[in-house]
Design a protein around this motif. Structure first.
Motif, PDB file in Angstrom:
ATOM      1  N   THR A  12       0.834  -1.346   0.086  1.00  0.00           N
ATOM      2  CA  THR A  12       0.000   0.119   0.171  1.00  0.00           C
ATOM      3  C   THR A  12       1.002   1.301  -0.038  1.00  0.00           C
ATOM      4  O   THR A  12       0.294   2.421  -0.285  1.00  0.00           O
ATOM      5  CB  THR A  12      -1.173   0.101   1.090  1.00  0.00           C
ATOM      6  N   SER A  13       2.137   0.962   0.372  1.00  0.00           N
ATOM      7  CA  SER A  13       3.212   2.259   0.278  1.00  0.00           C
ATOM      8  C   SER A  13       3.569   2.635  -1.151  1.00  0.00           C
ATOM      9  O   SER A  13       3.876   3.830  -1.517  1.00  0.00           O
ATOM     10  CB  SER A  13       4.372   2.143   1.250  1.00  0.00           C
ATOM     11  N   SER A  19      -5.974   1.781  -6.345  1.00  0.00           N
ATOM     12  CA  SER A  19      -6.632   0.906  -5.313  1.00  0.00           C
ATOM     13  C   SER A  19      -6.715  -0.557  -5.655  1.00  0.00           C
ATOM     14  O   SER A  19      -6.936  -1.329  -4.996  1.00  0.00           O
ATOM     15  CB  SER A  19      -7.689   1.592  -4.824  1.00  0.00           C
ATOM     16  N   LYS A  22      -3.746  -2.554  -5.853  1.00  0.00           N
ATOM     17  CA  LYS A  22      -3.405  -3.003  -4.188  1.00  0.00           C
ATOM     18  C   LYS A  22      -4.342  -4.339  -3.897  1.00  0.00           C
ATOM     19  O   LYS A  22      -3.855  -5.170  -3.096  1.00  0.00           O
ATOM     20  CB  LYS A  22      -3.671  -1.760  -3.392  1.00  0.00           C
ATOM     21  N   LYS A  23      -5.675  -4.211  -4.185  1.00  0.00           N
ATOM     22  CA  LYS A  23      -6.504  -5.204  -3.933  1.00  0.00           C
ATOM     23  C   LYS A  23      -6.080  -6.368  -4.471  1.00  0.00           C
ATOM     24  O   LYS A  23      -6.294  -7.458  -3.780  1.00  0.00           O
ATOM     25  CB  LYS A  23      -8.143  -4.822  -4.292  1.00  0.00           C
ATOM     26  N   ILE A  26      -3.289  -7.696  -2.330  1.00  0.00           N
ATOM     27  CA  ILE A  26      -3.369  -8.256  -1.333  1.00  0.00           C
ATOM     28  C   ILE A  26      -4.243  -9.518  -1.396  1.00  0.00           C
ATOM     29  O   ILE A  26      -3.975 -10.321  -0.452  1.00  0.00           O
ATOM     30  CB  ILE A  26      -4.039  -7.023  -0.254  1.00  0.00           C
TER      31      ILE A  26
END
Length: 75
Positions: A12-13, A19, A22-23, A26
């Motif tokens: 996330t950095s 977004s 990132k999802k 993850i």
């Protein structure tokens, strides 16, 4: 702080990731920026060549490879 001391920066950095990017990472269990340096993995997750290059480049800046450093975990 602990993130700096251990060089364990979260994905996330990374500012190059949206977004939804990132999802995807993850949900695939990729949570540390050092773990996104695998081009084949990123390709399998659907990232295009240009995005992969940008992700790897930024992860190398945010979380440079540690050489000669002992893992911070005892044992």
């Amino acid at each position: 702080d602990m993130i700096e001391d251990t060089a364990m920066h979260p994905v996330t950095s990374l500012s190059v990731l949206s977004s939804s990017d990132k999802k995807i990472l993850i949900e695939a269990g990729i949570v540390l920026c050092r773990d996104v340096r695998n081009e084949a993995l990123l390709r399998n997750l659907g990232f295009d060549r240009g995005k992969i290059g940008a992700i790897i480049e930024e992860s190398n800046v945010v979380c440079p490879a540690q050489t000669g450093r002992r893992d911070w975990f005892p044992g």
